[in-house]
Every structure is written in structure tokens, then in C-alpha cells.
Design a protein around this motif. Structure first.
Motif, PDB file in Angstrom:
ATOM      1  N   GLY A 143      81.185  38.236   1.852  1.00 39.46           N
ATOM      2  CA  GLY A 143      81.908  39.326   1.188  1.00 39.46           C
ATOM      3  C   GLY A 143      81.047  40.580   1.106  1.00 39.46           C
ATOM      4  N   HIS A 144      79.759  40.403   0.866  1.00 39.07           N
ATOM      5  CA  HIS A 144      78.840  41.548   0.831  1.00 39.07           C
ATOM      6  C   HIS A 144      78.742  42.200   2.205  1.00 39.07           C
ATOM      7  CE1 HIS A 144      77.448  41.022  -3.287  1.00 39.07           C
ATOM      8  NE2 HIS A 144      77.417  39.724  -3.055  1.00 39.07           N
ATOM      9  N   ASP A 145      78.680  41.390   3.252  1.00 40.94           N
ATOM     10  CA  ASP A 145      78.648  41.931   4.613  1.00 40.94           C
ATOM     11  C   ASP A 145      79.914  42.726   4.908  1.00 40.94           C
ATOM     12  OD1 ASP A 145      76.194  40.649   5.062  1.00 40.94           O
ATOM     13  OD2 ASP A 145      77.143  38.883   5.965  1.00 40.94           O
ATOM     14  N   LEU A 146      81.059  42.165   4.530  1.00 39.42           N
ATOM     15  CA  LEU A 146      82.326  42.858   4.766  1.00 39.42           C
ATOM     16  C   LEU A 146      82.383  44.197   4.028  1.00 39.42           C
ATOM     17  CD1 LEU A 146      84.921  39.944   4.594  1.00 39.42           C
ATOM     18  CD2 LEU A 146      84.393  41.362   6.572  1.00 39.42           C
ATOM     19  N   MET A 147      81.934  44.215   2.791  1.00 41.77           N
ATOM     20  CA  MET A 147      81.947  45.463   2.029  1.00 41.77           C
ATOM     21  C   MET A 147      81.013  46.497   2.647  1.00 41.77           C
ATOM     22  SD  MET A 147      84.214  45.439  -0.239  1.00 41.77           S
ATOM     23  CE  MET A 147      83.740  46.972  -1.017  1.00 41.77           C
ATOM     24  N   ARG A 148      79.817  46.086   3.026  1.00 43.13           N
ATOM     25  CA  ARG A 148      78.877  47.036   3.658  1.00 43.13           C
ATOM     26  C   ARG A 148      79.478  47.621   4.932  1.00 43.13           C
ATOM     27  NH1 ARG A 148      75.008  43.461   1.441  1.00 43.13           N
ATOM     28  NH2 ARG A 148      75.095  42.085   3.253  1.00 43.13           N
ATOM     29  N   GLU A 149      80.114  46.796   5.730  1.00 41.00           N
ATOM     30  CA  GLU A 149      80.724  47.267   6.978  1.00 41.00           C
ATOM     31  C   GLU A 149      81.927  48.171   6.711  1.00 41.00           C
ATOM     32  OE1 GLU A 149      79.674  46.983  10.162  1.00 41.00           O
ATOM     33  OE2 GLU A 149      77.878  46.037   9.332  1.00 41.00           O
ATOM     34  N   ALA A 150      82.741  47.830   5.727  1.00 41.61           N
ATOM     35  CA  ALA A 150      83.898  48.672   5.397  1.00 41.61           C
ATOM     36  C   ALA A 150      83.460  50.042   4.896  1.00 41.61           C
ATOM     37  CB  ALA A 150      84.775  47.978   4.348  1.00 41.61           C
ATOM     38  N   ILE A 151      82.443  50.066   4.033  1.00 39.65           N
ATOM     39  CA  ILE A 151      81.907  51.333   3.510  1.00 39.65           C
ATOM     40  C   ILE A 151      81.323  52.153   4.654  1.00 39.65           C
ATOM     41  CG2 ILE A 151      80.085  52.325   2.071  1.00 39.65           C
ATOM     42  CD1 ILE A 151      80.610  49.843   0.167  1.00 39.65           C
ATOM     43  N   ALA A 152      80.544  51.515   5.512  1.00 42.13           N
ATOM     44  CA  ALA A 152      79.949  52.217   6.651  1.00 42.13           C
ATOM     45  C   ALA A 152      81.021  52.714   7.618  1.00 42.13           C
ATOM     46  CB  ALA A 152      78.963  51.296   7.377  1.00 42.13           C
ATOM     47  N   GLY A 153      82.074  51.934   7.809  1.00 43.17           N
ATOM     48  CA  GLY A 153      83.163  52.333   8.700  1.00 43.17           C
ATOM     49  C   GLY A 153      83.895  53.569   8.199  1.00 43.17           C
ATOM     50  N   ILE A 154      84.132  53.644   6.907  1.00 45.22           N
ATOM     51  CA  ILE A 154      84.782  54.837   6.337  1.00 45.22           C
ATOM     52  C   ILE A 154      83.884  56.049   6.533  1.00 45.22           C
ATOM     53  CG2 ILE A 154      85.477  55.923   4.158  1.00 45.22           C
ATOM     54  CD1 ILE A 154      86.624  53.153   3.359  1.00 45.22           C
ATOM     55  N   LYS A 155      82.596  55.872   6.301  1.00 38.22           N
ATOM     56  CA  LYS A 155      81.650  56.982   6.471  1.00 38.22           C
ATOM     57  C   LYS A 155      81.592  57.433   7.929  1.00 38.22           C
ATOM     58  CE  LYS A 155      78.239  59.764   5.388  1.00 38.22           C
ATOM     59  NZ  LYS A 155      78.476  60.984   4.664  1.00 38.22           N
ATOM     60  N   SER A 156      81.452  56.494   8.854  1.00 37.63           N
ATOM     61  CA  SER A 156      81.270  56.875  10.260  1.00 37.63           C
ATOM     62  C   SER A 156      82.565  57.369  10.911  1.00 37.63           C
ATOM     63  CB  SER A 156      80.682  55.714  11.064  1.00 37.63           C
ATOM     64  OG  SER A 156      81.590  54.647  11.162  1.00 37.63           O
ATOM     65  N   ASN A 157      83.706  56.816  10.524  1.00 40.86           N
ATOM     66  CA  ASN A 157      84.966  57.211  11.149  1.00 40.86           C
ATOM     67  C   ASN A 157      85.633  58.411  10.498  1.00 40.86           C
ATOM     68  OD1 ASN A 157      85.467  55.206  13.331  1.00 40.86           O
ATOM     69  ND2 ASN A 157      85.203  53.795  11.627  1.00 40.86           N
ATOM     70  N   PHE A 158      85.424  58.586   9.196  1.00 41.61           N
ATOM     71  CA  PHE A 158      86.116  59.653   8.481  1.00 41.61           C
ATOM     72  C   PHE A 158      85.170  60.644   7.816  1.00 41.61           C
ATOM     73  CE2 PHE A 158      88.875  55.845   8.266  1.00 41.61           C
ATOM     74  CZ  PHE A 158      89.874  56.287   9.115  1.00 41.61           C
ATOM     75  N   GLY A 159      83.860  60.347   7.841  1.00 39.58           N
ATOM     76  CA  GLY A 159      82.881  61.245   7.239  1.00 39.58           C
ATOM     77  C   GLY A 159      83.013  61.366   5.738  1.00 39.58           C
ATOM     78  N   LYS A 160      83.524  60.321   5.099  1.00 43.55           N
ATOM     79  CA  LYS A 160      83.767  60.359   3.660  1.00 43.55           C
ATOM     80  C   LYS A 160      82.892  59.348   2.939  1.00 43.55           C
ATOM     81  CE  LYS A 160      87.222  63.236   4.012  1.00 43.55           C
ATOM     82  NZ  LYS A 160      87.261  64.544   3.425  1.00 43.55           N
ATOM     83  N   ASP A 161      82.467  59.744   1.735  1.00 47.43           N
ATOM     84  CA  ASP A 161      81.704  58.844   0.865  1.00 47.43           C
ATOM     85  C   ASP A 161      82.549  58.311  -0.284  1.00 47.43           C
ATOM     86  OD1 ASP A 161      79.109  58.979   2.115  1.00 47.43           O
ATOM     87  OD2 ASP A 161      79.012  61.036   1.397  1.00 47.43           O
ATOM     88  N   LYS A 162      83.586  59.048  -0.683  1.00 53.07           N
ATOM     89  CA  LYS A 162      84.403  58.654  -1.828  1.00 53.07           C
ATOM     90  C   LYS A 162      85.420  57.597  -1.394  1.00 53.07           C
ATOM     91  CE  LYS A 162      87.178  60.372  -5.624  1.00 53.07           C
ATOM     92  NZ  LYS A 162      87.807  61.539  -6.234  1.00 53.07           N
ATOM     93  N   ILE A 163      85.376  56.467  -2.093  1.00 50.43           N
ATOM     94  CA  ILE A 163      86.281  55.349  -1.824  1.00 50.43           C
ATOM     95  C   ILE A 163      86.838  54.870  -3.154  1.00 50.43           C
ATOM     96  CG2 ILE A 163      86.487  53.023  -0.860  1.00 50.43           C
ATOM     97  CD1 ILE A 163      83.921  53.665   0.779  1.00 50.43           C
ATOM     98  N   THR A 164      88.139  54.622  -3.200  1.00 44.87           N
ATOM     99  CA  THR A 164      88.800  54.093  -4.390  1.00 44.87           C
ATOM    100  C   THR A 164      89.344  52.709  -4.067  1.00 44.87           C
ATOM    101  OG1 THR A 164      89.447  56.323  -5.059  1.00 44.87           O
ATOM    102  CG2 THR A 164      90.643  54.488  -6.074  1.00 44.87           C
ATOM    103  N   ILE A 165      89.152  51.776  -4.992  1.00 46.65           N
ATOM    104  CA  ILE A 165      89.688  50.429  -4.808  1.00 46.65           C
ATOM    105  C   ILE A 165      90.394  49.968  -6.079  1.00 46.65           C
ATOM    106  CG2 ILE A 165      87.947  49.752  -3.102  1.00 46.65           C
ATOM    107  CD1 ILE A 165      86.534  48.167  -5.347  1.00 46.65           C
ATOM    108  N   GLY A 166      91.290  49.022  -5.913  1.00 47.11           N
ATOM    109  CA  GLY A 166      91.885  48.289  -7.019  1.00 47.11           C
ATOM    110  C   GLY A 166      91.243  46.916  -7.005  1.00 47.11           C
TER     111      GLY A 166
END
Length: 80
Positions: A23-46
Motif C-alpha cells: 500500500g505504501h508503494d502504491l501511494m508513493r507511485e500515485a503521488i509521483a504520477g500526479i506530480k510527473s503527469n500533471f505537475g501538481k502537488d495538491k491531492i485530496t482524498i476521501g
């Protein structure tokens, strides 16, 4: 196209493999993917409330009171 409300959906690891901490690996990759693909740091989750510390370990902070989703306690959390 711009995305101002980046989000990560449900992260699920089969119970039999949770000791592997994937789960930690998945989160790190998802966060990195948002940064690299969209150039964004702000992420909101439920997030399910019982996973608050898990998401905090990835830089998320609670931004709402508890609410029920499918009769499961959740909180909104943001990072960045």
C-alpha cells in the motif's frame, strides 16, 4: 487541460499481502504520477478514518470532520 482537484481513489491490497507494505508503494507511485503527469502537488482524498495514520505517513492532513460513506467513517485529507 488543467486539473485543480487531483485525487487518488481507493487503494486496496488483499488482506493476505498487507504484511508486504505494498500500500505504501502504491501511494508513493500515485503521488509521483500526479506530480510527473500533471505537475501538481495538491491531492485530496476521501480516506477511511481508521487509515488516517497511514495517509499521514504520506504527507496528508485531515481537512474535514468525519462523515459516513457506505456506512463507513471517512475523512477528507489533503497533501501539498
Amino acid at each position: 487541460m488543467t486539473f485543480d482537484n487531483n485525487s487518488i481513489g481507493t487503494v486496496v491490497i488483499d488482506f493476505n499481502y498487507r504484511d508486504k507494505k505494498w500500500g505504501h508503494d502504491l501511494m508513493r507511485e500515485a503521488i509521483a504520477g500526479i506530480k510527473s503527469n500533471f505537475g501538481k502537488d495538491k491531492i485530496t482524498i476521501g480516506a477511511q478514518l481508521y487509515l488516517k495514520k497511514f495517509y499521514e505517513s504520506h504527507g496528508f492532513v485531515q481537512t474535514s470532520e468525519m462523515y459516513l460513506e457506505d456506512d463507513i467513517p471517512h475523512i477528507e485529507m489533503q497533501r501539498g
